[in-house]
Design an enzyme around this catalytic site. Sequence first.
Site, PDB file in Angstrom:
ATOM      1  N   HIS A 160      -0.967  18.284  15.829  1.00 17.77           N
ATOM      2  CA  HIS A 160       0.338  17.696  15.524  1.00 17.77           C
ATOM      3  C   HIS A 160       0.129  16.268  14.999  1.00 17.77           C
ATOM      4  O   HIS A 160      -0.656  15.501  15.569  1.00 17.77           O
ATOM      5  CB  HIS A 160       1.203  17.673  16.790  1.00 17.77           C
ATOM      6  CG  HIS A 160       2.580  17.140  16.530  1.00 17.77           C
ATOM      7  ND1 HIS A 160       3.560  17.909  15.938  1.00 17.77           N
ATOM      8  CD2 HIS A 160       3.121  15.916  16.730  1.00 17.77           C
ATOM      9  CE1 HIS A 160       4.657  17.173  15.803  1.00 17.77           C
ATOM     10  NE2 HIS A 160       4.424  15.963  16.278  1.00 17.77           N
ATOM     11  N   THR A 175       2.379  25.789  24.475  1.00 18.05           N
ATOM     12  CA  THR A 175       3.192  26.440  25.499  1.00 18.05           C
ATOM     13  C   THR A 175       4.523  26.794  24.832  1.00 18.05           C
ATOM     14  O   THR A 175       4.715  26.496  23.652  1.00 18.05           O
ATOM     15  CB  THR A 175       3.445  25.488  26.691  1.00 18.05           C
ATOM     16  OG1 THR A 175       4.153  24.334  26.196  1.00 18.05           O
ATOM     17  CG2 THR A 175       2.156  25.052  27.358  1.00 18.05           C
TER      18      THR A 175
HETATM   19  C1  GRF Z   1      -0.411  19.106   9.579  1.00 21.78           C
HETATM   20  O1  GRF Z   1       0.098  17.820   9.407  1.00 21.78           O
HETATM   21  C2  GRF Z   1      -0.375  19.523  11.015  1.00 21.78           C
HETATM   22  O2  GRF Z   1      -0.573  18.452  11.896  1.00 21.78           O
HETATM   23  C3  GRF Z   1       1.015  20.066  11.174  1.00 21.78           C
HETATM   24  O3  GRF Z   1       1.274  20.741   9.970  1.00 21.78           O
HETATM   25  C4  GRF Z   1       0.486  20.162   8.927  1.00 21.78           C
HETATM   26  C5  GRF Z   1      -0.301  21.278   8.314  1.00 21.78           C
HETATM   27  O4  GRF Z   1      -1.001  20.866   7.179  1.00 21.78           O
HETATM   28  N1  GRF Z   1       1.128  20.894  12.354  1.00 21.78           N
HETATM   29  P1  GRF Z   1      -2.111  21.809   6.554  1.00 21.78           P
HETATM   30  O5  GRF Z   1      -1.419  23.146   6.220  1.00 21.78           O
HETATM   31  O6  GRF Z   1      -3.205  21.989   7.541  1.00 21.78           O
HETATM   32  O7  GRF Z   1      -2.564  21.126   5.312  1.00 21.78           O
END
Ligand code: GRF
Length: 207
Positions: free
Chosen positions: A116, A148
Amino acid sequence: MPIANRTLGVLISGRGTNLQAIIDAIAANTLDAKLNVVISNAPDAQGLDRAKQAGIETLVLDHRDKAKFASRDAYDRALARELKARGVELVCLAGFMRLLTQAFLSEFPNAVVNIHPSLLPSFPGTNAQYQAWEHGVKWTGATVHFVTAELDGGPIVLQETVPVKDSDDADTLASRILDTEHRLYPKAIELLLSGGWKLDGRRFVRG
Ligand code: GRF
């Protein structure tokens, strides 16, 4: 307990740069793992091409296909079945834009992780980079956490900070966070696969 066969499944919905970082870390031997399958809920996800190019099996499970998936649980059960059929032990969400229910999570206890783009528990949900920039925090970052049923709420595995500069806009900040994500995610996966950690309540502790 270490994860015996070091087998991964990655779930995506979009561009797949974190997937690419995992593929690259495996190729560079900084992550000792086998990526058995990449599954997308979106048929046009760019990440599917990245996987194909690396010779990794891909699957599309389109949640909008109501003939196949009558309910959210039915979708989640099918997803778990496909991963299990391919021997996946650790499920890594990489930009997978769906909430997972207990029907899925109970099949992989403490074995589903997500990345995240903020320092959780600050700024969960979508557009976390913009949320942090707009709020005016001086530090944000990236978090790898267990998944979760609560959105972005599971135990935290690893975090790394990213400074917010006065000259940043939300895009320049997001791009620095993304670079951090690409370093952090393979590192967290390697840590999880190697064992030597436990959950004490919701605290992820090593040693
Ligand atoms: C990333 O910023 C990740 O943290 C979030 O969604 C984005 C996905 O980017 N959960 P990618 O598809 O890996 O380029």
